[in-house]
Design a protein around this motif. Sequence first.
Motif, PDB file in Angstrom:
ATOM      1  N   PRO A   1     -29.157  46.809  34.255  1.00 27.84           N
ATOM      2  CA  PRO A   1     -28.585  45.481  34.506  1.00 27.84           C
ATOM      3  C   PRO A   1     -29.504  44.431  33.874  1.00 27.84           C
ATOM      4  CG  PRO A   1     -28.728  46.763  36.540  1.00 27.84           C
ATOM      5  CD  PRO A   1     -29.519  47.503  35.499  1.00 27.84           C
ATOM      6  N   ILE A   2     -28.906  43.425  33.252  1.00 31.41           N
ATOM      7  CA  ILE A   2     -29.729  42.416  32.571  1.00 31.41           C
ATOM      8  C   ILE A   2     -29.499  41.057  33.209  1.00 31.41           C
ATOM      9  CG2 ILE A   2     -29.756  43.621  30.351  1.00 31.41           C
ATOM     10  CD1 ILE A   2     -27.591  41.575  29.426  1.00 31.41           C
ATOM     11  N   PHE A   3     -30.457  40.157  33.024  1.00 28.30           N
ATOM     12  CA  PHE A   3     -30.249  38.775  33.423  1.00 28.30           C
ATOM     13  C   PHE A   3     -30.777  37.863  32.319  1.00 28.30           C
ATOM     14  CE2 PHE A   3     -34.565  37.680  34.823  1.00 28.30           C
ATOM     15  CZ  PHE A   3     -35.119  38.943  35.003  1.00 28.30           C
ATOM     16  N   GLY A   4     -30.347  36.606  32.365  1.00 27.22           N
ATOM     17  CA  GLY A   4     -30.543  35.690  31.252  1.00 27.22           C
ATOM     18  C   GLY A   4     -31.960  35.563  30.739  1.00 27.22           C
ATOM     19  N   LEU A   5     -32.902  35.297  31.639  1.00 29.44           N
ATOM     20  CA  LEU A   5     -34.270  35.022  31.195  1.00 29.44           C
ATOM     21  C   LEU A   5     -34.885  36.224  30.480  1.00 29.44           C
ATOM     22  CD1 LEU A   5     -36.445  32.841  31.212  1.00 29.44           C
ATOM     23  CD2 LEU A   5     -37.341  33.858  33.324  1.00 29.44           C
ATOM     24  N   ALA A   6     -34.747  37.403  31.080  1.00 28.36           N
ATOM     25  CA  ALA A   6     -35.317  38.615  30.475  1.00 28.36           C
ATOM     26  C   ALA A   6     -34.670  38.885  29.122  1.00 28.36           C
ATOM     27  CB  ALA A   6     -35.136  39.811  31.404  1.00 28.36           C
ATOM     28  N   MET A   7     -33.362  38.605  29.033  1.00 31.29           N
ATOM     29  CA  MET A   7     -32.669  38.855  27.775  1.00 31.29           C
ATOM     30  C   MET A   7     -33.159  37.886  26.706  1.00 31.29           C
ATOM     31  SD  MET A   7     -30.547  41.135  26.767  1.00 31.29           S
ATOM     32  CE  MET A   7     -30.851  41.242  25.018  1.00 31.29           C
ATOM     33  N   MET A   8     -33.429  36.634  27.105  1.00 31.77           N
ATOM     34  CA  MET A   8     -33.958  35.664  26.143  1.00 31.77           C
ATOM     35  C   MET A   8     -35.316  36.118  25.604  1.00 31.77           C
ATOM     36  SD  MET A   8     -33.231  31.722  27.172  1.00 31.77           S
ATOM     37  CE  MET A   8     -32.903  32.030  28.875  1.00 31.77           C
ATOM     38  N   GLU A   9     -36.160  36.630  26.502  1.00 30.29           N
ATOM     39  CA  GLU A   9     -37.472  37.116  26.064  1.00 30.29           C
ATOM     40  C   GLU A   9     -37.328  38.293  25.112  1.00 30.29           C
ATOM     41  OE1 GLU A   9     -39.805  35.801  30.153  1.00 30.29           O
ATOM     42  OE2 GLU A   9     -39.630  37.932  29.643  1.00 30.29           O
ATOM     43  N   GLU A  10     -36.395  39.169  25.436  1.00 29.62           N
ATOM     44  CA  GLU A  10     -36.155  40.335  24.583  1.00 29.62           C
ATOM     45  C   GLU A  10     -35.692  39.897  23.187  1.00 29.62           C
ATOM     46  OE1 GLU A  10     -36.829  43.343  24.632  1.00 29.62           O
ATOM     47  OE2 GLU A  10     -35.514  44.214  23.102  1.00 29.62           O
ATOM     48  N   LEU A  11     -34.788  38.924  23.145  1.00 27.85           N
ATOM     49  CA  LEU A  11     -34.278  38.461  21.849  1.00 27.85           C
ATOM     50  C   LEU A  11     -35.381  37.758  21.058  1.00 27.85           C
ATOM     51  CD1 LEU A  11     -30.759  37.277  23.024  1.00 27.85           C
ATOM     52  CD2 LEU A  11     -31.234  39.155  21.426  1.00 27.85           C
ATOM     53  N   THR A  12     -36.260  37.025  21.762  1.00 29.47           N
ATOM     54  CA  THR A  12     -37.398  36.390  21.104  1.00 29.47           C
ATOM     55  C   THR A  12     -38.282  37.455  20.469  1.00 29.47           C
ATOM     56  OG1 THR A  12     -37.380  34.581  22.686  1.00 29.47           O
ATOM     57  CG2 THR A  12     -39.408  34.902  21.452  1.00 29.47           C
ATOM     58  N   HIS A  13     -38.465  38.547  21.219  1.00 30.78           N
ATOM     59  CA  HIS A  13     -39.259  39.669  20.721  1.00 30.78           C
ATOM     60  C   HIS A  13     -38.694  40.186  19.395  1.00 30.78           C
ATOM     61  CE1 HIS A  13     -41.369  43.535  20.718  1.00 30.78           C
ATOM     62  NE2 HIS A  13     -40.194  44.095  20.516  1.00 30.78           N
ATOM     63  N   HIS A  14     -37.381  40.127  19.248  1.00 30.30           N
ATOM     64  CA  HIS A  14     -36.733  40.613  18.028  1.00 30.30           C
ATOM     65  C   HIS A  14     -36.568  39.517  16.983  1.00 30.30           C
ATOM     66  CE1 HIS A  14     -35.743  44.695  19.222  1.00 30.30           C
ATOM     67  NE2 HIS A  14     -35.368  44.249  20.399  1.00 30.30           N
ATOM     68  N   GLY A  15     -37.132  38.329  17.255  1.00 29.22           N
ATOM     69  CA  GLY A  15     -37.117  37.269  16.252  1.00 29.22           C
ATOM     70  C   GLY A  15     -35.940  36.306  16.349  1.00 29.22           C
ATOM     71  N   TYR A  16     -35.144  36.414  17.419  1.00 28.15           N
ATOM     72  CA  TYR A  16     -34.047  35.458  17.610  1.00 28.15           C
ATOM     73  C   TYR A  16     -34.504  34.401  18.599  1.00 28.15           C
ATOM     74  CZ  TYR A  16     -31.102  39.198  15.709  1.00 28.15           C
ATOM     75  OH  TYR A  16     -30.553  40.177  14.935  1.00 28.15           O
TER      76      TYR A  16
END
Length: 109
Positions: free
Chosen positions: A25-40
Amino acid sequence: MLKHQRELYFGLIRIHVLLHAAHQPIFGLAMMEELTHHGYRIGPGTLYPLLHGLERNGLLKSVLRNVDGRERRVYKITPLGRKALEKATAKVDELHHELHEDHPRKLAP
Ligand SMILES: [Zn+2]
């Protein structure tokens, strides 16, 4: 993110979100950090509407969960979302393959 980049990357970001939701299960903040990790670089004003859109289309389903006394909206992938991710994976593989060929297929003249 610039508008032309946003239009190019949004499908990729959606696939990325589905990929993680397929595992936990995902939530917004963690997903934002993950996307930042991938350069987005994507802010809440962009990510939350994207999550809502995926839910509206039936690919994600959200529930409110109590975390340390606070309500948090978490998103889970749906069976439709899994199917969409499977198909998108084949498309990305296909694109990846052609991106790394010396010459893409020649179009009809
Ligand atoms: Zn990731």
